[in-house]
Design a protein around this motif. Structure first.
Motif, PDB file in Angstrom:
ATOM      1  N   SER A  63      15.832  48.137  41.447  1.00 45.14           N
ATOM      2  CA  SER A  63      17.055  47.480  41.923  1.00 45.14           C
ATOM      3  C   SER A  63      17.112  46.055  41.394  1.00 45.14           C
ATOM      4  N   GLN A  64      18.317  45.483  41.356  1.00 45.03           N
ATOM      5  CA  GLN A  64      18.483  44.116  40.894  1.00 45.03           C
ATOM      6  C   GLN A  64      19.756  43.525  41.471  1.00 45.03           C
ATOM      7  N   ASP A  65      19.698  42.221  41.759  1.00 44.21           N
ATOM      8  CA  ASP A  65      20.851  41.515  42.303  1.00 44.21           C
ATOM      9  C   ASP A  65      21.645  40.852  41.184  1.00 44.21           C
ATOM     10  N   ALA A  66      22.926  40.644  41.434  1.00 47.71           N
ATOM     11  CA  ALA A  66      23.787  39.933  40.486  1.00 47.71           C
ATOM     12  C   ALA A  66      24.886  39.234  41.253  1.00 47.71           C
ATOM     13  N   VAL A  67      25.380  38.143  40.688  1.00 49.51           N
ATOM     14  CA  VAL A  67      26.563  37.463  41.204  1.00 49.51           C
ATOM     15  C   VAL A  67      27.721  37.791  40.271  1.00 49.51           C
ATOM     16  N   ILE A  68      28.799  38.296  40.850  1.00 47.39           N
ATOM     17  CA  ILE A  68      29.948  38.767  40.081  1.00 47.39           C
ATOM     18  C   ILE A  68      31.177  37.964  40.468  1.00 47.39           C
ATOM     19  N   GLY A  69      31.928  37.511  39.495  1.00 45.81           N
ATOM     20  CA  GLY A  69      33.183  36.824  39.764  1.00 45.81           C
ATOM     21  C   GLY A  69      34.310  37.455  38.977  1.00 45.81           C
ATOM     22  N   PHE A  70      35.378  37.814  39.666  1.00 45.86           N
ATOM     23  CA  PHE A  70      36.557  38.378  38.989  1.00 45.86           C
ATOM     24  C   PHE A  70      37.812  37.752  39.570  1.00 45.86           C
ATOM     25  N   ASP A  71      38.772  37.468  38.694  1.00 46.37           N
ATOM     26  CA  ASP A  71      40.130  37.202  39.131  1.00 46.37           C
ATOM     27  C   ASP A  71      40.826  38.548  39.239  1.00 46.37           C
ATOM     28  N   ALA A  72      41.405  38.828  40.407  1.00 45.81           N
ATOM     29  CA  ALA A  72      42.041  40.124  40.650  1.00 45.81           C
ATOM     30  C   ALA A  72      43.418  39.918  41.250  1.00 45.81           C
ATOM     31  N   ALA A  73      44.354  40.751  40.833  1.00 40.82           N
ATOM     32  CA  ALA A  73      45.719  40.658  41.347  1.00 40.82           C
ATOM     33  C   ALA A  73      46.239  42.051  41.659  1.00 40.82           C
ATOM     34  N   GLN A  74      47.003  42.160  42.732  1.00 41.19           N
ATOM     35  CA  GLN A  74      47.627  43.428  43.088  1.00 41.19           C
ATOM     36  C   GLN A  74      48.992  43.491  42.407  1.00 41.19           C
ATOM     37  N   GLU A  75      49.159  44.490  41.546  1.00 45.25           N
ATOM     38  CA  GLU A  75      50.409  44.663  40.830  1.00 45.25           C
ATOM     39  C   GLU A  75      51.015  45.993  41.229  1.00 45.25           C
ATOM     40  N   SER A  76      52.128  46.360  40.597  1.00 47.01           N
ATOM     41  CA  SER A  76      52.844  47.567  41.010  1.00 47.01           C
ATOM     42  C   SER A  76      51.974  48.823  40.905  1.00 47.01           C
ATOM     43  N   GLY A  77      51.078  48.843  39.927  1.00 41.56           N
ATOM     44  CA  GLY A  77      50.212  50.003  39.760  1.00 41.56           C
ATOM     45  C   GLY A  77      48.908  49.923  40.520  1.00 41.56           C
ATOM     46  N   GLY A  78      48.720  48.875  41.306  1.00 38.13           N
ATOM     47  CA  GLY A  78      47.478  48.685  42.039  1.00 38.13           C
ATOM     48  C   GLY A  78      46.743  47.443  41.562  1.00 38.13           C
ATOM     49  N   TRP A  79      45.504  47.277  42.006  1.00 38.09           N
ATOM     50  CA  TRP A  79      44.719  46.094  41.661  1.00 38.09           C
ATOM     51  C   TRP A  79      44.295  46.132  40.200  1.00 38.09           C
ATOM     52  N   GLN A  80      44.341  44.952  39.563  1.00 40.63           N
ATOM     53  CA  GLN A  80      43.838  44.806  38.208  1.00 40.63           C
ATOM     54  C   GLN A  80      42.890  43.625  38.135  1.00 40.63           C
ATOM     55  N   MET A  81      41.808  43.808  37.335  1.00 44.23           N
ATOM     56  CA  MET A  81      40.874  42.730  37.047  1.00 44.23           C
ATOM     57  C   MET A  81      41.421  41.951  35.852  1.00 44.23           C
ATOM     58  N   LEU A  82      41.585  40.640  36.019  1.00 45.46           N
ATOM     59  CA  LEU A  82      42.219  39.835  34.984  1.00 45.46           C
ATOM     60  C   LEU A  82      41.207  39.141  34.086  1.00 45.46           C
ATOM     61  N   ASP A  83      40.073  38.775  34.636  1.00 42.83           N
ATOM     62  CA  ASP A  83      38.995  38.142  33.884  1.00 42.83           C
ATOM     63  C   ASP A  83      37.797  38.078  34.805  1.00 42.83           C
ATOM     64  N   ASP A 128      27.061  39.300  49.777  1.00 39.11           N
ATOM     65  CA  ASP A 128      27.777  38.065  50.122  1.00 39.11           C
ATOM     66  C   ASP A 128      29.127  38.067  49.423  1.00 39.11           C
ATOM     67  N   THR A 129      30.136  37.476  50.062  1.00 43.05           N
ATOM     68  CA  THR A 129      31.505  37.502  49.544  1.00 43.05           C
ATOM     69  C   THR A 129      32.173  36.147  49.721  1.00 43.05           C
ATOM     70  N   HIS A 130      32.814  35.664  48.678  1.00 39.28           N
ATOM     71  CA  HIS A 130      33.645  34.456  48.746  1.00 39.28           C
ATOM     72  C   HIS A 130      34.948  34.750  48.000  1.00 39.28           C
ATOM     73  N   VAL A 131      36.076  34.434  48.617  1.00 32.25           N
ATOM     74  CA  VAL A 131      37.381  34.686  48.000  1.00 32.25           C
ATOM     75  C   VAL A 131      38.244  33.447  48.167  1.00 32.25           C
ATOM     76  N   PHE A 132      38.934  33.056  47.100  1.00 35.01           N
ATOM     77  CA  PHE A 132      39.868  31.943  47.172  1.00 35.01           C
ATOM     78  C   PHE A 132      40.929  32.127  46.100  1.00 35.01           C
ATOM     79  N   PRO A 133      42.018  31.369  46.146  1.00 40.38           N
ATOM     80  CA  PRO A 133      43.075  31.543  45.143  1.00 40.38           C
ATOM     81  C   PRO A 133      42.568  31.255  43.733  1.00 40.38           C
ATOM     82  N   SER A 134      43.020  32.049  42.782  1.00 40.88           N
ATOM     83  CA  SER A 134      42.631  31.841  41.394  1.00 40.88           C
ATOM     84  C   SER A 134      43.225  30.545  40.866  1.00 40.88           C
ATOM     85  N   GLU A 135      42.430  29.826  40.082  1.00 41.29           N
ATOM     86  CA  GLU A 135      42.930  28.621  39.434  1.00 41.29           C
ATOM     87  C   GLU A 135      43.583  28.937  38.095  1.00 41.29           C
ATOM     88  N   GLN A 136      43.391  30.149  37.598  1.00 45.13           N
ATOM     89  CA  GLN A 136      43.870  30.487  36.263  1.00 45.13           C
ATOM     90  C   GLN A 136      45.039  31.459  36.253  1.00 45.13           C
TER      91      GLN A 136
END
Length: 199
Positions: free
Chosen positions: A164-184, A126-134
């Motif tokens: 096997s095991q399920d998990a819910v993962i949340g990351f703030d991600a931004a595309q910068e000059s060097g590619g995508w970075q995980m911010l938190d 499952d996937t949910h994406v929205f603008p980061s608040e931070q």
């Protein structure tokens, strides 16, 4: 909209498939994985020899789809890096202030854990994406993922199953000059539980 705090250590370890120095025979709750485990061989030191995850072409796009693909790719890179010791791409995608990212990187170089995880499949359920608040210009990506069955391998090459095991993962991600970075980010082991909220 939810904002997630930093992942608890136990939850991140759940995704990695290890818990301290548990014996290779210890297993978690199991469910059938849809895809085959990538072929890999164990070295004498317990490390794995395997091809890196394939980079999705959609990651070239600074869009919701690109952000979701980048986060999924990052999770696969974390498992690949831990198994093989090759953390070049993991480090490149880990933002300097991302605490869960630093935990993933530290695990790659922790030679005292006593066991290594064969690279498991990671299926996005499952996937949910929205603008980061931070972070301005970043996306907040929430993925429900399933880490497939695999084996843990000790330094002597002794193997044991892990479920096997399920998990819910949340990351703030931004595309910068060097590619995508995980911010938190945060990882919640129980997919039915609410992630830790932050102010």
């Amino acid at each position: 909209m939810r904002r997630w705090g930093v992942a608890a250590t136990a939850a991140v370890m759940m995704l990695a498939g290890c818990s301290g120095h548990a014996s290779p025979g210890a297993s978690e709750s199991s469910s059938e994985s849809e895809a085959a485990t990538p072929s890999a061989s164990a070295s004498a030191a317990g490390r794995i020899s395997a091809a890196p995850p394939e980079r999705p072409a959609v990651m070239d796009n600074n869009t919701e789809e690109g952000a979701a693909a980048a986060v999924a790719y990052y999770i696969r890179q974390s498992l690949y890096a831990e198994a093989t010791g090759d953390d070049s791409e993991l480090q490149a995608m880990s933002g300097p202030g991302c605490k869960p990212c630093q935990y993933f990187v530290d695990r790659v170089h922790d030679e005292n854990r006593g066991q290594w995880l064969e690279i498991p499949d990671v299926d996005v359920l499952d996937t949910h994406v929205f603008p980061s608040e931070q972070h301005d210009g970043a996306f907040h990506v929430e993925l429900t993922v399933r880490r497939g069955e695999a084996e843990v391998i000790d330094p002597q090459g002794i193997r044991g199953p892990i479920g096997s095991q399920d998990a819910v993962i949340g990351f703030d991600a931004a595309q910068e000059s060097g590619g995508w970075q995980m911010l938190d980010g945060a990882i919640q082991a129980d997919e039915n539980a609410s992630p830790e909220a932050t102010e």
